[in-house]
Design a protein around this motif. Structure first.
Motif, PDB file in Angstrom:
ATOM      1  N   SER A 254       0.793  -1.234   0.000  1.00  0.00           N
ATOM      2  CA  SER A 254       0.000   0.000   0.000  1.00  0.00           C
ATOM      3  C   SER A 254       0.826   1.285   0.000  1.00  0.00           C
TER       4      SER A 254
ATOM      5  N   TRP B  63       0.710   0.699 -10.697  1.00  0.00           N
ATOM      6  CA  TRP B  63      -0.613   0.215 -10.320  1.00  0.00           C
ATOM      7  C   TRP B  63      -1.626   1.349 -10.170  1.00  0.00           C
ATOM      8  N   TYR B  64      -1.159   2.566  -9.914  1.00  0.00           N
ATOM      9  CA  TYR B  64      -2.070   3.632  -9.485  1.00  0.00           C
ATOM     10  C   TYR B  64      -3.122   3.992 -10.542  1.00  0.00           C
TER      11      TYR B  64
ATOM     12  N   THR C  83      -4.485   2.147 -12.761  1.00  0.00           N
ATOM     13  CA  THR C  83      -5.517   1.103 -12.752  1.00  0.00           C
ATOM     14  C   THR C  83      -6.374   1.200 -11.498  1.00  0.00           C
ATOM     15  N   TYR C  84      -5.724   1.413 -10.364  1.00  0.00           N
ATOM     16  CA  TYR C  84      -6.415   1.519  -9.075  1.00  0.00           C
ATOM     17  C   TYR C  84      -7.468   2.622  -9.084  1.00  0.00           C
TER      18      TYR C  84
ATOM     19  N   PRO D 210     -10.828   3.831  -5.378  1.00  0.00           N
ATOM     20  CA  PRO D 210     -11.175   3.618  -6.786  1.00  0.00           C
ATOM     21  C   PRO D 210     -12.583   4.124  -7.099  1.00  0.00           C
TER      22      PRO D 210
ATOM     23  N   LEU E  69       1.833   2.360  -3.499  1.00  0.00           N
ATOM     24  CA  LEU E  69       0.844   2.184  -4.567  1.00  0.00           C
ATOM     25  C   LEU E  69       0.690   3.426  -5.438  1.00  0.00           C
ATOM     26  N   LYS E  70       0.568   4.594  -4.817  1.00  0.00           N
ATOM     27  CA  LYS E  70       0.306   5.810  -5.571  1.00  0.00           C
ATOM     28  C   LYS E  70       1.508   6.276  -6.393  1.00  0.00           C
TER      29      LYS E  70
ATOM     30  N   THR F 118      -5.915  -4.328  -8.097  1.00  0.00           N
ATOM     31  CA  THR F 118      -5.008  -4.183  -6.958  1.00  0.00           C
ATOM     32  C   THR F 118      -5.473  -5.027  -5.768  1.00  0.00           C
ATOM     33  N   ARG F 119      -6.783  -5.206  -5.625  1.00  0.00           N
ATOM     34  CA  ARG F 119      -7.289  -6.075  -4.552  1.00  0.00           C
ATOM     35  C   ARG F 119      -6.823  -7.513  -4.768  1.00  0.00           C
TER      36      ARG F 119
ATOM     37  N   GLY G 224     -11.186  -1.252  -8.496  1.00  0.00           N
ATOM     38  CA  GLY G 224     -10.566  -1.808  -7.304  1.00  0.00           C
ATOM     39  C   GLY G 224     -10.083  -3.234  -7.449  1.00  0.00           C
TER      40      GLY G 224
END
Length: 259
Positions: A64, A72-73, A75-76, A144, A67-68, A83-84, A80
C-alpha cells in the motif's frame, strides 16, 4: 430530525463536506469481518483464517505505501479489483503459496462480503438529513471510482449530497491541497466558510486546516485498520506540535446545535 444548525463553533460555516470511510460508515469493521470470512472460505488448508489475516496485514503494509507512486495507481483509480487481487496474491506469497485462482476467489469473496457488511454509523442518517436541510453538503472520499460509487449506492446516501468528489474520478485524492480547492470552487465559497468532517488527522484534518477550513475530527475506538501490526490497536493520534481541529468529537451528533 428536521433541519438544524451546526454548533456555535461553526457559526461562519455555510457548507459542510464529509469524508466517507470510518467517518460516516464503519469501513474498517466491514473490512475486518470480510477478510475473516474470505480466508475462512478460501485459505490454504495448512493455514487458519487468523493466520491469513495477519499475512494479509503484512502484505498490505508492503504494497500500500508505494501504490500511488507505482504503475498500479492508474488502474487503481478506475477499478478496485486488480489491486485487490494483487494484494491477495501477495498475501498468499507471504505464506509460501503461489495460486492465482485462489487469489481471485479471495478477492471476489472479500469484495462481496465487505460490501454486504458495510453500515452507516447509527447517528449518521439523522445528522446528514438534518444538515442537508440547512447547508449544501459534499463528500470527499479516496479510493477507486467503482468501489466508492458502489459504497455510496450500498449506503443509500447519494441523494443527500450536493457534491461528490472521488479520488478515482478526479485522478487525485486527499491530502493534496488541490482537492480542497476543487471543493471550494464547486460550492463557490471561501475556505473560512467551509467545514470538513473526517476521521484521519493526516488525510482529512491537517490538509483541511492548511486549506483554511474549519474542521471536526471524529475519533472512535473502532477506527483501527486490519493492516496494523498488532502493536498499534488504538486510533490515530495527533502528532506532537501539529495544529488542533476546530472541534474533536466522538459522535457525529456532536456537530449539531443543542439549542
Amino acid at each position: 430530525m428536521g433541519p438544524t444548525r451546526l454548533r456555535t463553533e461553526f457559526d461562519r460555516v455555510r457548507a459542510v463536506f464529509f469524508d466517507l470511510d470510518d467517518t460516516l460508515c464503519g469501513y474498517w469493521q466491514a473490512s475486518r469481518e470480510a477478510l475473516h470470512e474470505a480466508f475462512t472460505q478460501h485459505a490454504p488448508e495448512s493455514h487458519t483464517a487468523e493466520e491469513m489475516v495477519r499475512a494479509w496485514a503484512r502484505a498490505f503494509r508492503k504494497f500500500s505505501p508505494s501504490l500511488k507512486k507505482s504503475d498500479w495507481y492508474a488502474t487503481y483509480l478506475q477499478r478496485g479489483e486488480p489491486t485487490r487481487t494483487e494484494q491477495m496474491r501477495q498475501t498468499l506469497a507471504e505464506v509460501g503459496h503461489e495460486d492465482e485462482s485462489r487469489a481471485q476467489r479471495l478477492s471476489e469473496t472479500y469484495a462481496r462480503e465487505r460490501d454486504a457488511r458495510l453500515r452507516l454509523f447509527p447517528e449518521a442518517p439523522g445528522v446528514l438529513e438534518a444538515l442537508h436541510g440547512a447547508y449544501p453538503l459534499g463528500l470527499i472520499t479516496n479510493g477507486p471510482a467503482d468501489i466508492q460509487r458502489q459504497e455510496i449506492e450500498t449506503l443509500g446516501i447519494g441523494p443527500l449530497f450536493d457534491h461528490i468528489l472521488i479520488e478515482g474520478e478526479m485522478g487525485e485524492g486527499k491530502p493534496l491541497p488541490s482537492v480542497f480547492r476543487r471543493a471550494e470552487s464547486m460550492v463557490g465559497l471561501p475556505p473560512a466558510e467551509l467545514l470538513f468532517v473526517g476521521n484521519s488527522y493526516g488525510h482529512d484534518i491537517l490538509p483541511a486546516i492548511e486549506a483554511g477550513w474549519s474542521t471536526a475530527w471524529i475519533r472512535r475506538a473502532t477506527d483501527v485498520p486490519p493492516s496494523t501490526d498488532g502493536s498499534a490497536q488504538t486510533p490515530e493520534d495527533r502528532p506532537s506540535g501539529s495544529p488542533p481541529p476546530t472541534l474533536e468529537i466522538g459522535s457525529l451528533i456532536e456537530l449539531l446545535s443543542q439549542a
